[in-house]
Write an enzyme that holds these catalytic residues in place. Structure first.
Site, PDB file in Angstrom:
ATOM      1  CD  GLN A  65      62.224  37.393  91.484  1.00 45.26           C
ATOM      2  OE1 GLN A  65      62.444  36.421  90.615  1.00 45.26           O
ATOM      3  NE2 GLN A  65      62.695  38.607  91.661  1.00 45.26           N
ATOM      4  N   GLY A 123      29.647  41.713  71.807  1.00 45.50           N
ATOM      5  CA  GLY A 123      30.385  41.975  70.875  1.00 45.50           C
ATOM      6  C   GLY A 123      31.753  41.209  71.247  1.00 45.50           C
ATOM      7  CB  THR A 124      33.482  38.115  70.091  1.00 46.56           C
ATOM      8  OG1 THR A 124      33.777  38.746  68.653  1.00 46.56           O
ATOM      9  CG2 THR A 124      32.197  37.415  69.968  1.00 46.56           C
ATOM     10  CD  GLU A 143      24.920  44.832  75.140  1.00 44.73           C
ATOM     11  OE1 GLU A 143      24.005  45.328  74.861  1.00 44.73           O
ATOM     12  OE2 GLU A 143      25.337  43.449  75.423  1.00 44.73           O
ATOM     13  NE  ARG A 144      30.086  46.276  71.548  1.00 43.16           N
ATOM     14  CZ  ARG A 144      29.890  46.305  70.242  1.00 43.16           C
ATOM     15  NH1 ARG A 144      30.522  47.514  69.664  1.00 43.16           N
ATOM     16  NH2 ARG A 144      29.300  45.437  69.399  1.00 43.16           N
ATOM     17  CD  GLN A 160      48.217  27.865  88.402  1.00 43.73           C
ATOM     18  OE1 GLN A 160      47.060  27.438  87.775  1.00 43.73           O
ATOM     19  NE2 GLN A 160      49.174  26.812  88.678  1.00 43.73           N
ATOM     20  CG  LEU A 217      19.219  44.422  73.873  1.00 41.46           C
ATOM     21  CD1 LEU A 217      18.171  45.403  73.466  1.00 41.46           C
ATOM     22  CD2 LEU A 217      20.678  44.854  74.153  1.00 41.46           C
TER      23      LEU A 217
HETATM   24  C1  LIG Z   1      25.381  34.534  79.083  1.00 43.42           C
HETATM   25  C2  LIG Z   1      25.116  35.399  77.617  1.00 43.42           C
HETATM   26  C3  LIG Z   1      24.204  36.507  77.675  1.00 43.42           C
HETATM   27  C4  LIG Z   1      23.802  37.289  76.683  1.00 43.42           C
HETATM   28  N1  LIG Z   1      22.759  37.992  76.628  1.00 43.42           N
HETATM   29  C5  LIG Z   1      22.306  38.461  75.574  1.00 43.42           C
HETATM   30  C6  LIG Z   1      21.123  39.332  75.488  1.00 43.42           C
HETATM   31  O1  LIG Z   1      20.719  39.815  76.710  1.00 43.42           O
HETATM   32  N2  LIG Z   1      20.792  40.087  74.349  1.00 43.42           N
HETATM   33  C7  LIG Z   1      21.268  39.555  73.263  1.00 43.42           C
HETATM   34  O2  LIG Z   1      20.702  40.048  72.102  1.00 43.42           O
HETATM   35  N3  LIG Z   1      22.490  38.960  73.021  1.00 43.42           N
HETATM   36  C8  LIG Z   1      22.978  38.174  74.205  1.00 43.42           C
HETATM   37  N4  LIG Z   1      23.763  37.535  74.284  1.00 43.42           N
HETATM   38  C9  LIG Z   1      24.673  37.071  73.057  1.00 43.42           C
HETATM   39  C10 LIG Z   1      26.079  37.626  72.662  1.00 43.42           C
HETATM   40  O3  LIG Z   1      25.951  39.036  72.373  1.00 43.42           O
HETATM   41  C11 LIG Z   1      26.576  36.872  71.405  1.00 43.42           C
HETATM   42  O4  LIG Z   1      26.775  35.563  72.012  1.00 43.42           O
HETATM   43  C12 LIG Z   1      27.612  37.571  70.824  1.00 43.42           C
HETATM   44  O5  LIG Z   1      27.487  38.548  70.191  1.00 43.42           O
HETATM   45  C13 LIG Z   1      28.398  36.684  69.760  1.00 43.42           C
HETATM   46  O6  LIG Z   1      27.498  36.117  68.736  1.00 43.42           O
HETATM   47  P1  LIG Z   1      27.295  34.397  68.715  1.00 43.42           P
HETATM   48  O7  LIG Z   1      27.451  33.930  69.875  1.00 43.42           O
HETATM   49  O8  LIG Z   1      26.217  34.318  67.586  1.00 43.42           O
HETATM   50  O9  LIG Z   1      28.909  34.139  67.884  1.00 43.42           O
HETATM   51  P2  LIG Z   1      29.246  34.183  66.331  1.00 43.42           P
HETATM   52  O10 LIG Z   1      28.898  35.453  65.852  1.00 43.42           O
HETATM   53  O11 LIG Z   1      28.715  33.065  65.627  1.00 43.42           O
HETATM   54  O12 LIG Z   1      30.707  33.949  66.473  1.00 43.42           O
HETATM   55  C14 LIG Z   1      31.504  32.741  66.717  1.00 43.42           C
HETATM   56  C15 LIG Z   1      32.872  33.018  66.651  1.00 43.42           C
HETATM   57  O13 LIG Z   1      33.476  33.675  65.455  1.00 43.42           O
HETATM   58  C16 LIG Z   1      34.131  34.797  65.862  1.00 43.42           C
HETATM   59  N5  LIG Z   1      33.700  35.972  64.441  1.00 43.42           N
HETATM   60  C17 LIG Z   1      32.431  36.121  64.060  1.00 43.42           C
HETATM   61  N6  LIG Z   1      32.451  37.045  63.083  1.00 43.42           N
HETATM   62  C18 LIG Z   1      33.810  37.272  62.926  1.00 43.42           C
HETATM   63  C19 LIG Z   1      34.622  38.203  61.858  1.00 43.42           C
HETATM   64  N7  LIG Z   1      33.992  38.840  61.164  1.00 43.42           N
HETATM   65  N8  LIG Z   1      35.870  38.110  62.073  1.00 43.42           N
HETATM   66  C20 LIG Z   1      36.622  37.384  62.854  1.00 43.42           C
HETATM   67  N9  LIG Z   1      35.877  36.504  63.708  1.00 43.42           N
HETATM   68  C21 LIG Z   1      34.579  36.689  63.686  1.00 43.42           C
HETATM   69  C22 LIG Z   1      33.489  35.498  66.988  1.00 43.42           C
HETATM   70  O14 LIG Z   1      34.265  36.412  67.542  1.00 43.42           O
HETATM   71  C23 LIG Z   1      33.376  34.061  67.735  1.00 43.42           C
HETATM   72  O15 LIG Z   1      34.754  33.819  68.284  1.00 43.42           O
HETATM   73  C24 LIG Z   1      24.439  36.705  75.328  1.00 43.42           C
HETATM   74  C25 LIG Z   1      25.290  35.820  75.377  1.00 43.42           C
HETATM   75  C26 LIG Z   1      25.651  34.997  76.309  1.00 43.42           C
HETATM   76  C27 LIG Z   1      26.708  33.936  76.183  1.00 43.42           C
END
Ligand SMILES: Cc1cc2nc3c(=O)[nH]c(=O)nc-3n(C[C@H](O)[C@H](O)[C@H](O)COP(=O)(O)OP(=O)(O)OC[C@H]3O[C@@H](n4cnc5c(N)ncnc54)[C@H](O)[C@@H]3O)c2cc1C
Length: 381
Positions: free
Chosen positions: A281, A366-367, A244-245, A338, A125
Site C-alpha cells: 500500500q 527564476g527560483t 522561458e518559465r 526510492q 541568453l
Molecule cells: C544549469 C544552469 C543553466 C542556466 N542557464 C542560464 C542561461 O542560459 N542564461 C542566464 O542568463 N542564466 C542562466 N542560469 C542562471 C539562473 O537563471 C540563475 O542561477 C537563477 O536565476 C538564480 O540566480 P543565482 O544563481 O544568482 O541565485 P541568487 O539570486 O544568488 O539566489 C540565491 C538564493 O537566494 C534566494 N533569493 C534571492 N533573492 C531572494 C529574495 N528576494 N527573497 C527570497 N529569496 C531570495 C534564491 O531563491 C536562491 O535560493 C542558469 C543556471 C543554471 C544552474
C-alpha cells in the site's frame, strides 16, 4: 483523439517530433551525457525539419503554427532522455530567440531570426552575472554609448549554449543611474573581439548541455546591435522570462510523467515479500500521489499555455506553473528513485539522471522563492 488544449494538427506534429526524437536523439543520449556534449548538427537537423521555428511566420522561415506547438516540442523533447539536450534546444526556441522576433527590426529578423530557425546560428541568453541572478536589475555589465555604437564590459555566468553559441541575446546596463529604465538588450555575435568564453562549468546534472562563463572586455558593438528600444531591456527580458518559465514547466512535467511511468512499470515487476512492490500500500499510495500531482501541475501548465495562445499575458499562472511543476518534478524524481531502491542509486539505471536534471527547474529562469514573491505580489502582498 486530441486532448485539451491540443488539436488534431498538434497531435500530428507531436507524432512527427516523437518519431525524430526517439530515432535520432534518444539512441545517442547516453554517449552525449558521458561526453558532456552533443553535436551542433542537432540544431541544423532540427532546423531542416522545421522544429526550431514552429510558431514563427513563414516569411521568416517559420512553420506558421501557434504557441501550443512550442509546448508540444518541449513535451516531446523529454523523450530524448537528456534534460541537458532538451534545455539547449529550448534556449534556442523559447528563450534567446523570441526577443528577436518580438523586439527586432526587420533587418535583425532577417539577419538573426531566419538563421536561428534554420539552425544555422545557435543562440544563448546572457542575463545572469556572478553577482546578480535573481536580482536582474542588479547586473553590472555596462554598454557605454560611444559615437558609432557601444562598448561593453562585464561578465555573464551559467550561460547555456555559451560555449557553442554564434549569437548572444545580451542584457546590459546602458545607464547606471536609471534603475530598471537603465537596462537594454543587444544582439552580440560571439566572434566579436572582446567576447571571451572564460570557462565551462561542471554541474550536478544537465551534463549534455554546456554552461559557460563569458567575459566582455572593451567589446565594441555597432548601433544596430541594440535590440528593442534603449532603456526598455528590463521590461523586454521580463517578457522573455514568461516564455522561458512556461516552456521549462511544460518540459519538466512531461519529464516527470515519463519518470512516473518508469517507476510504475518497475513497481509491477519488482517483487518483495512475495508480491510486486506496487501491491504494497505504501508504494501504491506513493504512485497515486505522483500521478495526482503530475496531473494537477500539467493542467496548470495547459491553462497558462492556453491563455498565451489566446494572446493573454498570464504572469500569475505562469509563475504558479513554474513553482508547482518544479516542486512536483523534483518530488516525483525523488520518489521514483526510492521505488527503484538500490538500483535507482546506480548509474546503470537512468532514474538518477532525471533526479539530477529535474533539480534545476527550481533554480533556473527564476527560483522557487522568486516565483513565490511574484505570486505573493500579484495577490496584493
Ligand atoms: C544549469 C544552469 C543553466 C542556466 N542557464 C542560464 C542561461 O542560459 N542564461 C542566464 O542568463 N542564466 C542562466 N542560469 C542562471 C539562473 O537563471 C540563475 O542561477 C537563477 O536565476 C538564480 O540566480 P543565482 O544563481 O544568482 O541565485 P541568487 O539570486 O544568488 O539566489 C540565491 C538564493 O537566494 C534566494 N533569493 C534571492 N533573492 C531572494 C529574495 N528576494 N527573497 C527570497 N529569496 C531570495 C534564491 O531563491 C536562491 O535560493 C542558469 C543556471 C543554471 C544552474
Amino acid at each position: 483523439m486530441a486532448r485539451w488544449p491540443f488539436s488534431e494538427e498538434h497531435e500530428q506534429l507531436r507524432a512527427s517530433i516523437r518519431q525524430f526524437v526517439e530515432s535520432e536523439l534518444a539512441p545517442s543520449a547516453d554517449e552525449w551525457e558521458r561526453e558532456a556534449d552533443f553535436p551542433t548538427s542537432v540544431f541544423t537537423r532540427m532546423g531542416e525539419l522545421g522544429f526550431l521555428g514552429l510558431a514563427y511566420p513563414e516569411a521568416y522561415g517559420g512553420g506558421g503554427g501557434d504557441y501550443l506547438c512550442n509546448i508540444v516540442l518541449a513535451e516531446e523533447m523529454c523523450r530524448c532522455n537528456s534534460g541537458g539536450l532538451a534545455m539547449a534546444v529550448a534556449v534556442q526556441t523559447d528563450m534567446a530567440v523570441p526577443p528577436v522576433f518580438k523586439f527586432g527590426t526587420e533587418e535583425q529578423k532577417h539577419r538573426y531570426l531566419t538563421p536561428a530557425i534554420r539552425g544555422e546560428k545557435v543562440f544563448c541568453l546572457g542575463i545572469t552575472e556572478p553577482d546578480a541572478g535573481s536580482d536582474v536589475a542588479g547586473i553590472k555589465t555596462t554598454a557605454r554609448k560611444v559615437d558609432d555604437g557601444w562598448v561593453v564590459n562585464g561578465s555573464k555566468i551559467f550561460i547555456t549554449n555559451g560555449r557553442r553559441a554564434d549569437v548572444m541575446t545580451l542584457v546590459a546596463k546602458t545607464d547606471r543611474d536609471a534603475g530598471h529604465q537603465g537596462i537594454s538588450l543587444f544582439l552580440v555575435d560571439s566572434d566579436t573581439p572582446g567576447f571571451h568564453v572564460a570557462r565551462t562549468l561542471d554541474k550536478l546534472g544537465m551534463h549534455t548541455s554546456d554552461t559557460a562563463e563569458i567575459t566582455f572586455t572593451d567589446m565594441f558593438l555597432p548601433e544596430d546591435a541594440l535590440l528593442g528600444n534603449e532603456g526598455e531591456g528590463f521590461y523586454n527580458i521580463s517578457w522573455e522570462l514568461q516564455g522561458e518559465r512556461l516552456v521549462g514547466s511544460a518540459g519538466s512535467i512531461a519529464g516527470a510523467r515519463r519518470t512516473f511511468e518508469a517507476a510504475l512499470a518497475y513497481a509491477t515487476q519488482r517483487e518483495t515479500f512475495g508480491k510486486p512492490i506496487g501491491k504494497h500500500q505504501v508504494i501504491r499510495h506513493a504512485l497515486a500521489d505522483m500521478a495526482t500531482e503530475i496531473e494537477a501541475a500539467q493542467q496548470l501548465v495547459y491553462a497558462a499555455a492556453w491563455k498565451v495562445n489566446q494572446g493573454e499575458y498570464p504572469v500569475r499562472e505562469i509563475s504558479m506553473a513554474k513553482l508547482l511543476t518544479g516542486e512536483v518534478s523534483w518530488k516525483v524524481a525523488d520518489k521514483a528513485l526510492q521505488i527503484f531502491g538500490g538500483y535507482g542509486y546506480t548509474m546503470d539505471f537512468p532514474i538518477q539522471r532525471g533526479w539530477r536534471d529535474s533539480r534545476l527547474i527550481r533554480i533556473g529562469g527564476g527560483t522557487d522563492e522568486v516565483m513565490r514573491d511574484v505570486i505573493g505580489k500579484m495577490e496584493g502582498l
